[in-house]
Design a protein around this motif. Structure first.
Motif, mmCIF file in Angstrom:
data_model
loop_
_atom_site.group_PDB
_atom_site.id
_atom_site.type_symbol
_atom_site.label_atom_id
_atom_site.label_comp_id
_atom_site.label_asym_id
_atom_site.label_seq_id
_atom_site.Cartn_x
_atom_site.Cartn_y
_atom_site.Cartn_z
ATOM 1 N N MET A 1 70.758 7.397 73.469
ATOM 2 C CA MET A 1 72.010 7.644 73.873
ATOM 3 C C MET A 1 72.708 6.733 74.420
ATOM 4 S SD MET A 1 74.265 10.207 74.532
ATOM 5 C CE MET A 1 75.423 10.557 75.760
ATOM 6 N N LEU A 2 72.088 5.603 74.881
ATOM 7 C CA LEU A 2 72.760 4.414 75.254
ATOM 8 C C LEU A 2 73.179 3.479 74.147
ATOM 9 C CD1 LEU A 2 73.411 2.607 77.649
ATOM 10 C CD2 LEU A 2 71.074 1.469 77.169
ATOM 11 N N ARG A 3 72.485 3.714 73.235
ATOM 12 C CA ARG A 3 73.016 2.919 72.001
ATOM 13 C C ARG A 3 74.276 3.573 71.471
ATOM 14 N NH1 ARG A 3 69.326 0.765 67.188
ATOM 15 N NH2 ARG A 3 70.909 -0.163 65.812
ATOM 16 N N ILE A 4 74.264 4.688 71.430
ATOM 17 C CA ILE A 4 75.738 5.341 70.887
ATOM 18 C C ILE A 4 76.823 5.140 71.833
ATOM 19 C CG2 ILE A 4 76.731 7.612 70.566
ATOM 20 C CD1 ILE A 4 73.938 8.976 70.004
ATOM 21 N N VAL A 5 76.443 5.073 73.154
ATOM 22 C CA VAL A 5 77.486 4.574 74.204
ATOM 23 C C VAL A 5 78.250 3.014 74.053
ATOM 24 C CG1 VAL A 5 77.835 4.350 76.695
ATOM 25 C CG2 VAL A 5 76.911 6.302 75.748
ATOM 26 N N LEU A 79 79.635 -10.386 70.516
ATOM 27 C CA LEU A 79 78.552 -10.365 71.613
ATOM 28 C C LEU A 79 78.366 -8.846 71.893
ATOM 29 C CD1 LEU A 79 79.571 -13.235 73.844
ATOM 30 C CD2 LEU A 79 77.339 -13.057 72.187
ATOM 31 N N LEU A 80 79.701 -8.007 71.990
ATOM 32 C CA LEU A 80 79.566 -6.623 72.029
ATOM 33 C C LEU A 80 78.669 -5.821 70.980
ATOM 34 C CD1 LEU A 80 82.693 -5.631 73.517
ATOM 35 C CD2 LEU A 80 80.678 -5.445 74.577
ATOM 36 N N TRP A 81 79.083 -6.225 69.777
ATOM 37 C CA TRP A 81 78.288 -5.485 68.554
ATOM 38 C C TRP A 81 76.820 -5.900 68.627
ATOM 39 C CZ3 TRP A 81 79.305 -1.338 66.267
ATOM 40 C CH2 TRP A 81 80.703 -0.784 66.174
ATOM 41 N N TRP A 82 76.377 -7.163 68.900
ATOM 42 C CA TRP A 82 75.265 -7.901 68.762
ATOM 43 C C TRP A 82 74.379 -7.180 69.994
ATOM 44 C CZ3 TRP A 82 72.793 -10.333 73.053
ATOM 45 C CH2 TRP A 82 71.634 -10.862 72.721
ATOM 46 N N TRP A 83 75.120 -6.761 71.179
ATOM 47 C CA TRP A 83 74.335 -6.148 72.258
ATOM 48 C C TRP A 83 73.981 -4.771 71.894
ATOM 49 C CZ3 TRP A 83 76.748 -3.737 76.783
ATOM 50 C CH2 TRP A 83 75.936 -3.403 77.836
ATOM 51 N N ALA A 84 75.024 -4.061 71.321
ATOM 52 C CA ALA A 84 75.183 -2.594 71.104
ATOM 53 C C ALA A 84 73.823 -2.448 69.731
ATOM 54 C CB ALA A 84 76.240 -2.238 70.439
ATOM 55 N N LEU A 85 73.565 -3.465 68.941
ATOM 56 C CA LEU A 85 72.833 -3.001 67.815
ATOM 57 C C LEU A 85 71.570 -3.652 67.984
ATOM 58 C CD1 LEU A 85 75.236 -3.737 64.894
ATOM 59 C CD2 LEU A 85 74.752 -1.459 65.803
ATOM 60 N N THR A 86 71.054 -4.394 69.103
ATOM 61 C CA THR A 86 69.958 -4.936 69.263
ATOM 62 C C THR A 86 69.136 -4.277 70.627
ATOM 63 O OG1 THR A 86 70.862 -6.662 70.757
ATOM 64 C CG2 THR A 86 70.262 -7.089 68.275
ATOM 65 N N ARG A 87 69.843 -3.064 71.141
ATOM 66 C CA ARG A 87 69.138 -2.442 72.047
ATOM 67 C C ARG A 87 68.024 -1.843 71.723
ATOM 68 N NH1 ARG A 87 69.574 -5.165 76.267
ATOM 69 N NH2 ARG A 87 70.205 -6.668 74.785
ATOM 70 N N LYS A 88 66.819 -1.744 72.333
ATOM 71 C CA LYS A 88 65.739 -1.091 71.661
ATOM 72 C C LYS A 88 65.965 0.456 72.071
ATOM 73 C CE LYS A 88 62.242 -5.102 72.033
ATOM 74 N NZ LYS A 88 61.278 -5.274 72.666
ATOM 75 N N ARG A 89 65.480 1.178 71.110
ATOM 76 C CA ARG A 89 65.489 2.547 71.311
ATOM 77 C C ARG A 89 64.425 2.975 72.443
ATOM 78 N NH1 ARG A 89 66.992 5.299 65.935
ATOM 79 N NH2 ARG A 89 68.868 4.321 65.373
#
Length: 92
Positions: A1-5, A79-89
């Motif tokens: 859910m956090l990744r989608i946000v 930076l925002l895209w990197w942060w959004a796509l590298t968060r662990k599920r």
């Protein structure tokens, strides 16, 4: 859910950045403050890049300023895209 946000936030920022660049530098305006939105979207990198440009050259053209603001917005979006796509599920 956090990744989608996070992906949603990165998408919204990217669209706002593109719109700010178009409003500030592509559409010809009579208003001298048309680029304010662009500078606001690129903060804090805009001030850092412009201070580096001032230290490297005594005078810089408008094109250099536009390139620096564009790179600041691109850096923020990246930076925002990197942060959004590298968060662990979450394993849940």
């Amino acid at each position: 859910m956090l990744r989608i946000v996070l992906i949603f936030v990165a998408s919204v920022y990217t669209l706002i950045g593109i719109a700010a660049l178009v409003i500030g530098f592509v559409i010809p305006w009579d208003d001298p403050l048309a680029a304010v939105y662009t500078i606001l979207v690129g903060i804090p990198w805009t001030y850092l890049f412009l201070s580096l440009a001032d230290s490297l050259a005594e005078e810089h053209t408008v094109g250099v300023g536009i390139a620096l603001v564009t790179s600041a917005i691109s850096l923020n979006a990246g930076l925002l895209w990197w942060w959004a796509l590298t968060r662990k599920r979450d394993p849940q």
